[in-house]
Design a protein around this motif. Structure first.
Motif, PDB file in Angstrom:
ATOM      1  N   ILE A 178      33.553  -3.720  37.335  1.00  0.00           N
ATOM      2  CA  ILE A 178      33.738  -4.299  38.656  1.00  0.00           C
ATOM      3  C   ILE A 178      35.116  -5.145  38.903  1.00  0.00           C
ATOM      4  O   ILE A 178      35.240  -5.458  40.001  1.00  0.00           O
ATOM      5  N   ALA A 233      37.568  -8.864  34.907  1.00  0.00           N
ATOM      6  CA  ALA A 233      36.787  -8.936  33.829  1.00  0.00           C
ATOM      7  C   ALA A 233      37.284  -7.683  32.667  1.00  0.00           C
ATOM      8  O   ALA A 233      37.623  -6.722  32.994  1.00  0.00           O
ATOM      9  N   GLU A 267      37.134  -7.788  24.581  1.00  0.00           N
ATOM     10  CA  GLU A 267      36.639  -9.239  24.440  1.00  0.00           C
ATOM     11  C   GLU A 267      37.534  -9.901  23.304  1.00  0.00           C
ATOM     12  O   GLU A 267      37.953 -11.050  23.481  1.00  0.00           O
ATOM     13  N   ARG A 309      43.586 -16.315  26.135  1.00  0.00           N
ATOM     14  CA  ARG A 309      43.331 -17.763  26.489  1.00  0.00           C
ATOM     15  C   ARG A 309      43.889 -18.576  25.261  1.00  0.00           C
ATOM     16  O   ARG A 309      44.364 -19.634  25.513  1.00  0.00           O
ATOM     17  N   GLY A 355      27.372 -13.600  40.140  1.00  0.00           N
ATOM     18  CA  GLY A 355      28.156 -13.272  40.915  1.00  0.00           C
ATOM     19  C   GLY A 355      28.855 -14.347  41.873  1.00  0.00           C
ATOM     20  O   GLY A 355      29.857 -14.029  42.911  1.00  0.00           O
ATOM     21  N   ALA A 386      32.817 -16.104  36.105  1.00  0.00           N
ATOM     22  CA  ALA A 386      32.423 -16.241  35.007  1.00  0.00           C
ATOM     23  C   ALA A 386      31.562 -15.045  34.491  1.00  0.00           C
ATOM     24  O   ALA A 386      31.228 -15.008  33.292  1.00  0.00           O
ATOM     25  N   GLY A 390      30.989 -10.803  33.591  1.00  0.00           N
ATOM     26  CA  GLY A 390      31.597  -9.792  32.819  1.00  0.00           C
ATOM     27  C   GLY A 390      32.027  -8.770  33.799  1.00  0.00           C
ATOM     28  O   GLY A 390      32.031  -8.865  35.130  1.00  0.00           O
TER      29      GLY A 390
HETATM   30  P1  NAI Z   1      27.901  -9.135  32.959  1.00  0.00           P
HETATM   31  O1  NAI Z   1      28.317 -10.604  33.236  1.00  0.00           O
HETATM   32  O2  NAI Z   1      28.899  -8.197  33.300  1.00  0.00           O
HETATM   33  O3  NAI Z   1      26.782  -8.671  33.724  1.00  0.00           O
HETATM   34  C1  NAI Z   1      25.208  -9.462  33.547  1.00  0.00           C
HETATM   35  C2  NAI Z   1      24.319  -8.963  34.840  1.00  0.00           C
HETATM   36  O4  NAI Z   1      24.744  -9.584  35.789  1.00  0.00           O
HETATM   37  C3  NAI Z   1      24.112  -7.570  34.953  1.00  0.00           C
HETATM   38  O5  NAI Z   1      23.120  -7.073  35.549  1.00  0.00           O
HETATM   39  C4  NAI Z   1      25.390  -7.534  36.300  1.00  0.00           C
HETATM   40  O6  NAI Z   1      25.054  -6.144  36.845  1.00  0.00           O
HETATM   41  C5  NAI Z   1      25.157  -8.775  36.751  1.00  0.00           C
HETATM   42  N1  NAI Z   1      26.607  -8.880  37.670  1.00  0.00           N
HETATM   43  C6  NAI Z   1      27.535  -9.602  37.030  1.00  0.00           C
HETATM   44  N2  NAI Z   1      28.422  -9.761  37.828  1.00  0.00           N
HETATM   45  C7  NAI Z   1      27.883  -9.516  39.097  1.00  0.00           C
HETATM   46  C8  NAI Z   1      28.621  -9.620  40.543  1.00  0.00           C
HETATM   47  N3  NAI Z   1      29.720  -9.928  40.545  1.00  0.00           N
HETATM   48  N4  NAI Z   1      27.751  -9.096  41.368  1.00  0.00           N
HETATM   49  C9  NAI Z   1      26.487  -8.757  41.169  1.00  0.00           C
HETATM   50  N5  NAI Z   1      26.080  -8.581  40.120  1.00  0.00           N
HETATM   51  C10 NAI Z   1      26.799  -9.161  38.897  1.00  0.00           C
HETATM   52  O7  NAI Z   1      27.489  -9.108  31.352  1.00  0.00           O
HETATM   53  P2  NAI Z   1      26.991  -8.136  30.595  1.00  0.00           P
HETATM   54  O8  NAI Z   1      26.299  -7.081  31.222  1.00  0.00           O
HETATM   55  O9  NAI Z   1      26.468  -8.884  29.175  1.00  0.00           O
HETATM   56  O10 NAI Z   1      28.514  -7.501  29.955  1.00  0.00           O
HETATM   57  C11 NAI Z   1      29.171  -6.249  30.576  1.00  0.00           C
HETATM   58  C12 NAI Z   1      30.503  -6.336  29.787  1.00  0.00           C
HETATM   59  O11 NAI Z   1      31.193  -7.368  30.263  1.00  0.00           O
HETATM   60  C13 NAI Z   1      30.582  -6.421  28.240  1.00  0.00           C
HETATM   61  O12 NAI Z   1      31.373  -5.378  27.746  1.00  0.00           O
HETATM   62  C14 NAI Z   1      31.024  -7.964  28.002  1.00  0.00           C
HETATM   63  O13 NAI Z   1      31.608  -8.115  26.692  1.00  0.00           O
HETATM   64  C15 NAI Z   1      31.751  -7.951  28.924  1.00  0.00           C
HETATM   65  N6  NAI Z   1      32.194  -9.421  29.567  1.00  0.00           N
HETATM   66  C16 NAI Z   1      33.285  -9.945  29.767  1.00  0.00           C
HETATM   67  C17 NAI Z   1      33.513 -11.117  30.234  1.00  0.00           C
HETATM   68  C18 NAI Z   1      34.987 -11.456  30.595  1.00  0.00           C
HETATM   69  O14 NAI Z   1      35.721 -10.689  30.657  1.00  0.00           O
HETATM   70  N7  NAI Z   1      35.308 -12.692  30.888  1.00  0.00           N
HETATM   71  C19 NAI Z   1      32.522 -12.270  30.268  1.00  0.00           C
HETATM   72  C20 NAI Z   1      31.137 -11.638  30.092  1.00  0.00           C
HETATM   73  C21 NAI Z   1      31.104 -10.344  29.493  1.00  0.00           C
END
Ligand code: NAI
Ligand code: MG
Length: 358
Positions: A12, A72, A88, A96, A261, A278, A280
């Protein structure tokens, strides 16, 4: 003229960042600021084209910019790579570290319109206005890692949790300074009953608090803090904690505002600031125009506030988001009966339409 590096990244990130960039440009026009926006590759695209998730060209671009706007990283494709090449670990953490961004700042302020979207009761969340300050370049994520096989054929994996006094002092100093400008209460979160690194953390916090007599310092164990964040989150003003505790507690804190989000972040401490939602890359909802772009949009507000020192521009963006929410528009993560469901792009267009300089 301000140079801004933009790294959409994966999932996303590619949908919310174009929306956030649009708001960034509109705001700059409104306040007559001259931005030079340059795109950089990170993670999947960077690996495909340059052979590494954080190519030197991207790092140089970031180092030569006043601020970085990041979407992300992380995708199922990249998960197939060996651990040392996963974005990551090979892109986000080094970025960072290289930029010296030891302080991650995550404000959680309740938009009254979103109270029905939170799974928590109104009485619990209505007065929440807190900031979590997460140490970002030390601790478990950066500690020495190893995997060894024993003679018996067992495998032992370990990650070192180490903090120096210098690392603890600078993040606490940052947190005390933030607390001094707010409601003057600082909660230092640790696990000092079992972790040596936490004991040093707590002692250092006590010592530093002498320099900030106007700030009331309290200590809280991380497990208790996890409970207090859902039981009585309004008690908090500024929370400061080590890297992994902060990672976990901020996802939890995002629920107060209805959705991950909604939670922006600023990573500070170096010459270049890094601004990213914050959350991913959310591969589960990527490519469907349903991701909430507000965390990314609010991250641009933090960019104006902390890297460009332009408070009026930051407030204009925050006010535009508040107006769109007050007008009843919601992405699916925040949808409740009686509100109007919109997609990622439309939400961005609405925020742009509600954006004014005064
Ligand atoms: P995530 O934060 O991507 O998603 C967790 C949950 O929240 C999911 O159900 C997702 O659909 C929902 N969500 C997240 N952002 C949203 C938004 N803007 N709008 C609506 N719903 C939202 O965490 P997840 O699923 O544990 O990780 C997915 C990938 O992202 C992994 O590869 C992880 O390593 C990476 N990641 C990267 C980060 C970064 O780039 N700073 C931080 C956290 C995770
Ligand atoms: Mg996280």
């Amino acid at each position: 003229m301000y140079r801004i590096a933009v790294l959409p990244g994966d999932g996303i990130g590619r949908e919310i960042i174009p929306v956030a960039v649009h708001i960034l440009k509109r705001t700059a026009d409104l306040f007559r600021l001259n931005l030079q926006i340059e795109y950089g590759l990170i993670s999947e695209e960077a690996y495909a084209r340059e052979g590494h998730p954080l190519p030197p060209s991207t790092l140089t671009l970031c180092q030569n910019s006043v601020a970085v706007l990041l979407g992300a990283v992380g995708s199922p494709e990249m998960d197939r790579l060996p651990p040392e090449l996963r974005p990551e670990r090979a892109a986000l953490l080094p970025l960072r570290k290289e930029l010296g961004l030891y302080a991650n700042f995550r404000p959680v302020k309740i938009f009254p319109e979103l109270i029905p979207a939170s799974p928590l009761k109104k009485e619990i969340i209505e007065n929440v206005d807190l900031v979590v300050i997460r140490e970002l370049t030390g601790g478990l994520y950066f500690g020495e890692k190893s995997r060894v096989k024993t003679a018996e054929g067992e495998e032992i994996a370990s990650d070192l949790l180490a903090y120096s006094t210098m690392e603890i002092r600078r993040i606490l100093h940052f947190a005390f300074t933030v607390a001094r400008q707010r409601r003057q209460k600082l909660t230092s979160v640790d696990k000092a009953n079992v972790l040596t690194s936490s004991q040093l953390w707590r002692e250092t916090a006590e010592e530093l608090s002498q320099d900030y007599p106007e700030v009331v310092l309290e200590h809280m164990y991380v497990d208790n803090c996890a409970m207090q964040l859902v039981k009585n989150p309004a008690q908090f003003d500024v929370i400061v904690t080590e890297n992994m505790f902060g990672d976990i507690l901020t996802d939890q804190a995002s629920v107060l505002n209805g959705s991950l989000g909604m939670l922006p972040s600023a990573s500070l401490g170096g010459e270049t600031g890094l601004f990213e939602p914050a959350h991913g890359s959310a591969p589960d909802i990527a490519g469907q125009d349903i991701a909430n772009p507000i965390a990314a949009i609010l991250s641009t507000a933090l960019l104006f506030r902390y890297s460009l020192q332009h408070e009026a521009a930051a407030q204009a963006i925050e006010a535009a988001v508040a107006r769109v929410l007050a007008a009843g528009y919601r992405t699916p993560d925040l949808y409740t009966e009686g509100t109007t469901r919109v997609g990622t792009e439309e939400m961005g267009a609405l925020v742009a339409r509600f954006l004014t300089a005064g």
